[in-house]
Structures are given as C-alpha cells and as structure tokens.
Scaffold this motif. Sequence first.
Motif, PDB file in Angstrom:
ATOM      1  N   GLY A 130       0.824  -1.197   0.000  1.00 33.06           N
ATOM      2  CA  GLY A 130       0.000   0.000   0.000  1.00 33.06           C
ATOM      3  C   GLY A 130       0.860   1.250   0.000  1.00 33.06           C
ATOM      4  N   GLU A 131       0.220   2.397   0.077  1.00 30.87           N
ATOM      5  CA  GLU A 131       0.907   3.680   0.068  1.00 30.87           C
ATOM      6  C   GLU A 131       0.457   4.524   1.249  1.00 30.87           C
ATOM      7  N   ALA A 132       1.270   5.518   1.596  1.00 34.79           N
ATOM      8  CA  ALA A 132       0.995   6.305   2.795  1.00 34.79           C
ATOM      9  C   ALA A 132       1.512   7.724   2.639  1.00 34.79           C
ATOM     10  N   VAL A 133       0.879   8.648   3.382  1.00 35.87           N
ATOM     11  CA  VAL A 133       1.367  10.003   3.576  1.00 35.87           C
ATOM     12  C   VAL A 133       1.592  10.185   5.067  1.00 35.87           C
ATOM     13  N   ASP A 134       2.776  10.618   5.458  1.00 34.25           N
ATOM     14  CA  ASP A 134       3.115  10.804   6.870  1.00 34.25           C
ATOM     15  C   ASP A 134       3.045  12.283   7.234  1.00 34.25           C
ATOM     16  N   LEU A 135       2.287  12.589   8.285  1.00 30.91           N
ATOM     17  CA  LEU A 135       2.056  13.955   8.739  1.00 30.91           C
ATOM     18  C   LEU A 135       2.415  14.067  10.213  1.00 30.91           C
ATOM     19  N   LEU A 136       2.372  15.283  10.727  1.00 30.60           N
ATOM     20  CA  LEU A 136       2.581  15.545  12.149  1.00 30.60           C
ATOM     21  C   LEU A 136       1.459  16.459  12.605  1.00 30.60           C
ATOM     22  N   ASP A 137       0.672  16.030  13.605  1.00 30.29           N
ATOM     23  CA  ASP A 137      -0.425  16.884  14.065  1.00 30.29           C
ATOM     24  C   ASP A 137       0.118  17.948  15.028  1.00 30.29           C
ATOM     25  N   PRO A 138      -0.690  18.950  15.404  1.00 27.68           N
ATOM     26  CA  PRO A 138      -0.196  20.040  16.254  1.00 27.68           C
ATOM     27  C   PRO A 138       0.302  19.601  17.625  1.00 27.68           C
ATOM     28  N   SER A 139      -0.119  18.437  18.097  1.00 33.54           N
ATOM     29  CA  SER A 139       0.370  17.924  19.379  1.00 33.54           C
ATOM     30  C   SER A 139       1.734  17.279  19.260  1.00 33.54           C
ATOM     31  N   GLY A 140       2.165  16.995  18.030  1.00 34.22           N
ATOM     32  CA  GLY A 140       3.440  16.321  17.803  1.00 34.22           C
ATOM     33  C   GLY A 140       3.308  14.841  17.523  1.00 34.22           C
ATOM     34  N   PHE A 141       2.078  14.329  17.387  1.00 32.04           N
ATOM     35  CA  PHE A 141       1.888  12.917  17.079  1.00 32.04           C
ATOM     36  C   PHE A 141       2.109  12.677  15.585  1.00 32.04           C
ATOM     37  N   PRO A 142       2.928  11.687  15.211  1.00 34.54           N
ATOM     38  CA  PRO A 142       2.968  11.274  13.807  1.00 34.54           C
ATOM     39  C   PRO A 142       1.628  10.664  13.418  1.00 34.54           C
ATOM     40  N   VAL A 143       1.064  11.142  12.321  1.00 34.41           N
ATOM     41  CA  VAL A 143      -0.214  10.653  11.817  1.00 34.41           C
ATOM     42  C   VAL A 143       0.004  10.160  10.401  1.00 34.41           C
ATOM     43  N   ARG A 144      -0.344   8.921  10.157  1.00 32.28           N
ATOM     44  CA  ARG A 144      -0.168   8.311   8.838  1.00 32.28           C
ATOM     45  C   ARG A 144      -1.539   8.119   8.201  1.00 32.28           C
ATOM     46  N   VAL A 145      -1.650   8.444   6.919  1.00 35.02           N
ATOM     47  CA  VAL A 145      -2.868   8.178   6.148  1.00 35.02           C
ATOM     48  C   VAL A 145      -2.494   7.181   5.059  1.00 35.02           C
ATOM     49  N   VAL A 146      -3.199   6.040   5.002  1.00 31.53           N
ATOM     50  CA  VAL A 146      -2.800   4.930   4.147  1.00 31.53           C
ATOM     51  C   VAL A 146      -3.911   4.579   3.169  1.00 31.53           C
ATOM     52  N   HIS A 147      -3.511   3.935   2.073  1.00 27.69           N
ATOM     53  CA  HIS A 147      -4.477   3.432   1.102  1.00 27.69           C
ATOM     54  C   HIS A 147      -3.866   2.247   0.366  1.00 27.69           C
ATOM     55  N   GLY A 148      -4.737   1.317  -0.025  1.00 20.62           N
ATOM     56  CA  GLY A 148      -4.292   0.174  -0.799  1.00 20.62           C
ATOM     57  C   GLY A 148      -3.674  -0.893   0.073  1.00 20.62           C
ATOM     58  N   GLY A 149      -2.990  -1.800  -0.565  1.00 22.00           N
ATOM     59  CA  GLY A 149      -2.399  -2.909   0.167  1.00 22.00           C
ATOM     60  C   GLY A 149      -3.344  -4.092   0.229  1.00 22.00           C
ATOM     61  N   GLU A 150      -2.783  -5.227   0.511  1.00 26.62           N
ATOM     62  CA  GLU A 150      -3.569  -6.451   0.593  1.00 26.62           C
ATOM     63  C   GLU A 150      -4.443  -6.440   1.838  1.00 26.62           C
ATOM     64  N   ARG A 151      -5.707  -6.800   1.676  1.00 22.39           N
ATOM     65  CA  ARG A 151      -6.638  -6.849   2.805  1.00 22.39           C
ATOM     66  C   ARG A 151      -6.612  -8.241   3.435  1.00 22.39           C
ATOM     67  N   LEU A 152      -6.570  -8.271   4.758  1.00 25.73           N
ATOM     68  CA  LEU A 152      -6.572  -9.548   5.467  1.00 25.73           C
ATOM     69  C   LEU A 152      -7.931 -10.226   5.316  1.00 25.73           C
ATOM     70  N   PRO A 153      -7.967 -11.551   5.160  1.00 24.89           N
ATOM     71  CA  PRO A 153      -9.261 -12.254   5.107  1.00 24.89           C
ATOM     72  C   PRO A 153      -9.899 -12.314   6.489  1.00 24.89           C
ATOM     73  N   ALA A 154     -11.213 -12.431   6.513  1.00 25.79           N
ATOM     74  CA  ALA A 154     -11.928 -12.551   7.781  1.00 25.79           C
ATOM     75  C   ALA A 154     -11.599 -13.884   8.447  1.00 25.79           C
ATOM     76  N   LEU A 155     -11.687 -13.889   9.781  1.00 25.29           N
ATOM     77  CA  LEU A 155     -11.462 -15.094  10.579  1.00 25.29           C
ATOM     78  C   LEU A 155     -12.768 -15.532  11.226  1.00 25.29           C
ATOM     79  N   PRO A 156     -12.848 -16.780  11.707  1.00 21.50           N
ATOM     80  CA  PRO A 156     -14.063 -17.229  12.391  1.00 21.50           C
ATOM     81  C   PRO A 156     -14.398 -16.326  13.576  1.00 21.50           C
ATOM     82  N   GLU A 157     -15.689 -16.062  13.755  1.00 20.48           N
ATOM     83  CA  GLU A 157     -16.165 -15.148  14.786  1.00 20.48           C
ATOM     84  C   GLU A 157     -16.464 -15.873  16.093  1.00 20.48           C
TER      85      GLU A 157
END
Length: 381
Positions: A130-157
């Motif tokens: 997948g792909e990502a954009v890495d940001l920094l919020d005003p508090s100083g927390f790294p915030v990542r926004v992601v898209h794409g990539g392989e999706r995990l299959p569901a597991l038994p509930e």
Amino acid sequence: MSETRVHGPDVRTAHQDLHSEEGALRGEHPGRSRNPVIKVADLAWLEFEKCDLDRAEVFARDFGFGVAARTERELWLRGTYGGSPCMVIRRGRTSRFIGPAFRAAERSDLDRLARATGADVRRADAPGGGEAVDLLDPSGFPVRVVHGGERLPALPEQRPLLLNFGTDHRRTNATQRPPREPSRIQRLGHVVLETRVFGRALDWYLDILGMIVSDFLFLDGQRDRGPTMAFIRCDLGSVPADHHTLAMHLGPGTGYVHSAYQVPDLDSIAAGGEYLKERGYLRSWGIGRHIQGSQLFDYWRDPDRFMLEHFADGDLFSRDVAPGWASMSTSGLAQWGPPATRDFLGASPSPQRIRDVIEALRGDNEMDPARLLGLLKAARS
C-alpha cells in the motif's frame, strides 16, 4: 482555517435528545469543516514501540488479538474482521505510543493530502504493501494516512449469545455457558489522546482529515472558553459511523490515553475479563456502560502500562447529527458501573504527572491555572 468551519444545511441544529441534553449555543464551535482537505474513512491501525515483543504477544493473545505477522522486529495484530491489522508493535529501546494510521477512502486522497501539506506519498511499510502520507499533528503525534495494500481475510467469529427477553424466547431447551476464553476482538474502534493544544489539534483533524465531532465536553463554569474534550467520528455521509474514532481532551500531558477494540457482546466482555483476571492482569475500570458513545466497556492495563478497552454496542451516527454539549465530570463518564478509578482517570500524583503540570503551566499552550483547576474539579465531580 478556523473560518471554514460552519454548519452545513444538512446538519441538525437541534440535538433532539439524540445523545446529549444540550446542543450548541450561538457562536460555538460547529464541530466540522466546510472544506476539509480529505475525509478519512476509518482508523486503520495504531503504532507502538515496545522493548519485549514476546511479552507483548502473550498479552495480545490473552486480550483477544490474532497475529497477522511476526518478525524479529515487528508484531502485527489483527481482529476477526477482514481488512487492515489493528496494531503494529515495533521493537524499541523504550515502550511508547507512536501514533495512529487512518485509512483514505480513495487513492487520489493521498495525492490531495500531499499537495496540501507538502508531504510525499510513499510505500507503506505494512503487511501487504500500500501507500501512505506521513504527517505531524499540532500535538506532535505522527499521523499516517494509508491506502491500498492487501486486505486480510476474515477469521471465524466468536458468536454473540442468543438471549431471551421477557416473552421473546429465542433460546429454549438450551443453557448458557459462555466459555472462559479470551474475548475475540473484531476490530479497532477508537483511540483517545491527551494534548496541551486541544483547540489547534481539534481543528487540524477537522480541516485536514475531514472528521466531525459527535460530542463536546466543557469545564464547569468555563463553557465560554470553549470545549476541552471532543469525541470525533469519520464523515461517511449517510452511512452511520462509530460515535468516535478519535477522542481528544485537554490536559497537562501529551500522549496516549487508551485504545478500544470491539468484541461481540457483554458476555464476551465479562468472560474475557475473567480470563484476563485469572492471568494476573490489572483491570483499570469496568464493567459499565458509557454515556458519550453508549458503549459497554471494560478497561485493562497491559504489562507496559498501556490501557486497552474491550467494548460492544456503541452508537453509530450519520453525518446529519450535530454535536452534543455536556459538562465534563467523572460521574458523567458512565450510565452504570463501578465508580471510575484513580488509575483510569490518571489521577495518581506520579513524578511524571507533576513534571507534565509544571511544563504545561510554563509553556506556550492552552493550559493555565484556571483550566488546571477546572480539570481537577471535573475529576472529583
């Protein structure tokens, strides 16, 4: 960017007793931006560093996570739902929270976000790519926004128990025996953060990520100074979204408060809690039902003192529900359940907490003596 935040025509200006006794007064923060850069679709995962990945994995399995991937330096945890993992824990010198990753609705959102912030779109270091954009919020927390990539299959509930209600008998000639086993986590629900720059951080998440506020809390006698806590959801239009995907509150520190993970029902919370208690883990607070968000909840500490929540039956709001407003108080945290503990409230006067207070009162932020006294009063009310 504050001038762009207004009520749109499709937002209910009256709360209609949906989730709070009060709505906004004229001129108060509307809780959304008219022209956000993008609108994130969900919280993807949370990122941590910990010294001991083996110990972290033992707790993760006891708490109800599945393991999506494990290397010498990384541990990726997941729920039963298909999609992205819930959490990544990387080996580090100290145990600390890094930041959240949000999921973009479209690939083009990453380009729009990169142009608006001056960041780059890069490959995401996650299982499946997948792909990502890495940001920094005003508090100083790294915030990542992601898209794409392989999706995990569901597991038994872990199936919710079939319940009898009054004359509605759904279960006959059968007993209830919920197994004493870990609660099986379905998905990541939300993260709660503390910040000294609450107003700036709130506006950043609304203006940059397009999130919207479900509920505001304010300090008693200080409503005219604005809110000091916000429960913030994703704006999915007419599709109902979790009451909060992110919650933030003003405080003397800057850091992680807790994260919450959905399980099927109350029996899963309770039986899973008994399983954790038998293995010597510390319950921070629970079991009860919240007011803002309505979730059934149970809070636990992991071996590194991070707080994690099992929850079920949370509120879901579509875009047309405007923010509620309520006074911040400890008694207002739950409809029923045991009193909130000092551990949950972070009220123990640790050396680090004392340093946080001193630094906050000396620094360029939104904490001042009146705010601090108001927070102390709220913790006792």
